[in-house]
Design a protein around this motif. Structure first.
Motif, PDB file in Angstrom:
ATOM      1  N   ALA A 154      36.107 -12.222 -63.955  1.00  0.00           N
ATOM      2  CA  ALA A 154      37.216 -11.476 -64.548  1.00  0.00           C
ATOM      3  C   ALA A 154      36.831 -10.029 -64.856  1.00  0.00           C
ATOM      4  N   GLY A 155      35.582  -9.810 -65.291  1.00  0.00           N
ATOM      5  CA  GLY A 155      35.144  -8.446 -65.599  1.00  0.00           C
ATOM      6  C   GLY A 155      35.168  -7.557 -64.367  1.00  0.00           C
ATOM      7  N   GLU A 156      34.715  -8.097 -63.234  1.00  0.00           N
ATOM      8  CA  GLU A 156      34.755  -7.333 -61.979  1.00  0.00           C
ATOM      9  C   GLU A 156      36.195  -7.079 -61.550  1.00  0.00           C
ATOM     10  N   ALA A 157      37.053  -8.082 -61.724  1.00  0.00           N
ATOM     11  CA  ALA A 157      38.466  -7.925 -61.372  1.00  0.00           C
ATOM     12  C   ALA A 157      39.092  -6.808 -62.208  1.00  0.00           C
ATOM     13  N   ARG A 158      38.756  -6.763 -63.473  1.00  0.00           N
ATOM     14  CA  ARG A 158      39.308  -5.735 -64.355  1.00  0.00           C
ATOM     15  C   ARG A 158      38.882  -4.339 -63.911  1.00  0.00           C
ATOM     16  N   ILE A 159      37.617  -4.193 -63.525  1.00  0.00           N
ATOM     17  CA  ILE A 159      37.121  -2.891 -63.056  1.00  0.00           C
ATOM     18  C   ILE A 159      37.895  -2.449 -61.820  1.00  0.00           C
ATOM     19  N   VAL A 160      38.078  -3.357 -60.881  1.00  0.00           N
ATOM     20  CA  VAL A 160      38.816  -3.038 -59.653  1.00  0.00           C
ATOM     21  C   VAL A 160      40.242  -2.620 -59.993  1.00  0.00           C
ATOM     22  N   LEU A 161      40.883  -3.359 -60.891  1.00  0.00           N
ATOM     23  CA  LEU A 161      42.274  -3.035 -61.256  1.00  0.00           C
ATOM     24  C   LEU A 161      42.371  -1.714 -62.007  1.00  0.00           C
ATOM     25  N   GLU A 162      41.395  -1.426 -62.859  1.00  0.00           N
ATOM     26  CA  GLU A 162      41.412  -0.141 -63.568  1.00  0.00           C
ATOM     27  C   GLU A 162      41.237   1.024 -62.592  1.00  0.00           C
ATOM     28  N   GLU A 163      40.346   0.868 -61.615  1.00  0.00           N
ATOM     29  CA  GLU A 163      40.169   1.902 -60.588  1.00  0.00           C
ATOM     30  C   GLU A 163      41.447   2.065 -59.774  1.00  0.00           C
ATOM     31  N   LEU A 164      42.067   0.945 -59.460  1.00  0.00           N
ATOM     32  CA  LEU A 164      43.311   0.969 -58.682  1.00  0.00           C
ATOM     33  C   LEU A 164      44.422   1.664 -59.462  1.00  0.00           C
ATOM     34  N   LEU A 165      44.514   1.385 -60.748  1.00  0.00           N
ATOM     35  CA  LEU A 165      45.521   2.018 -61.578  1.00  0.00           C
ATOM     36  C   LEU A 165      45.271   3.517 -61.713  1.00  0.00           C
ATOM     37  N   ALA A 166      44.009   3.917 -61.750  1.00  0.00           N
ATOM     38  CA  ALA A 166      43.684   5.339 -61.848  1.00  0.00           C
ATOM     39  C   ALA A 166      44.075   6.112 -60.595  1.00  0.00           C
ATOM     40  N   THR A 167      43.984   5.464 -59.445  1.00  0.00           N
ATOM     41  CA  THR A 167      44.311   6.136 -58.178  1.00  0.00           C
ATOM     42  C   THR A 167      45.749   5.933 -57.734  1.00  0.00           C
ATOM     43  N   HIS A 168      46.388   4.868 -58.216  1.00  0.00           N
ATOM     44  CA  HIS A 168      47.768   4.529 -57.839  1.00  0.00           C
ATOM     45  C   HIS A 168      48.549   4.204 -59.105  1.00  0.00           C
ATOM     46  N   ALA A 169      48.862   5.210 -59.879  1.00  0.00           N
ATOM     47  CA  ALA A 169      49.532   5.002 -61.165  1.00  0.00           C
ATOM     48  C   ALA A 169      50.888   4.302 -61.007  1.00  0.00           C
ATOM     49  N   ASP A 170      51.495   4.440 -59.839  1.00  0.00           N
ATOM     50  CA  ASP A 170      52.797   3.800 -59.635  1.00  0.00           C
ATOM     51  C   ASP A 170      52.650   2.324 -59.373  1.00  0.00           C
TER      52      ASP A 170
END
Length: 170
Positions: A154-170
């Motif tokens: 889950a921790g790795e998944a969260r990092i990936v999602l946070e990076e994704l949200l930073a690059t694709h705010a929409d």
């Protein structure tokens, strides 16, 4: 309704029919149109499933005629995925990937099929490949995060999602 009545203008291919080849062959110019055309072919689930099965049958014929390559292979892989035939989809996307080395699309779709089969480590590997090949492909990030989450990271998944949200705010 879109073309004049002309014997030279006929749709080609049994699945995802196209008229462009006939137009080019007849020397007729192809112009761009800004009018949106909406396709509601998949609103009814039962009808959509029957249509997908029919497309799959036609796609197999088209693949034989195309001698195992081109757009027919990709179309058949998509149909297999839509029908939940994930092993077949993996086989077909792998073939597509051999014809198109470095295809992020193939890696992304293999990732999705692996995920659907519960092969989360392999799904993460293919999603990571897709992400490296096409860093802007947000679906690769989604697949990677989902695979990490389902494999207990889950921790790795969260990092990936946070990076994704930073690059694709929409």
């Amino acid at each position: 309704r879109r073309f004049t009545r002309d014997e030279r203008i006929r749709f080609r291919y049994p699945v995802h029919e196209l008229v462009e080849a006939a137009l080019r062959g007849a020397g007729i110019s192809i112009d761009r149109c800004d009018i949106p055309v909406h396709h509601y072919g998949k609103l009814q689930e039962a009808t959509a499933l029957d249509k997908t099965r029919a497309y799959r049958r036609l796609g197999r014929s088209k693949l034989r005629l195309a001698k195992g390559g081109g757009a027919a292979l990709r179309e058949l892989a998509v149909q297999a995925s839509h029908l939940g035939q994930h092993e077949e989809a993996i086989r077909l996307w792998t073939q597509w990937g051999r014809l198109h080395p470095g295809s992020a699309e193939a890696c992304l779709n293999i990732s999705a099929a692996r995920w659907n089969l519960g092969h989360y480590t392999e799904a993460a590997d293919y999603a990571g490949r897709a992400q490296r090949l096409a860093p802007d492909l947000k679906e690769a990030g989604f697949n990677l995060a989902a695979a990490r989450l389902m494999s207990g990271h889950a921790g790795e998944a969260r990092i990936v999602l946070e990076e994704l949200l930073a690059t694709h705010a929409d």
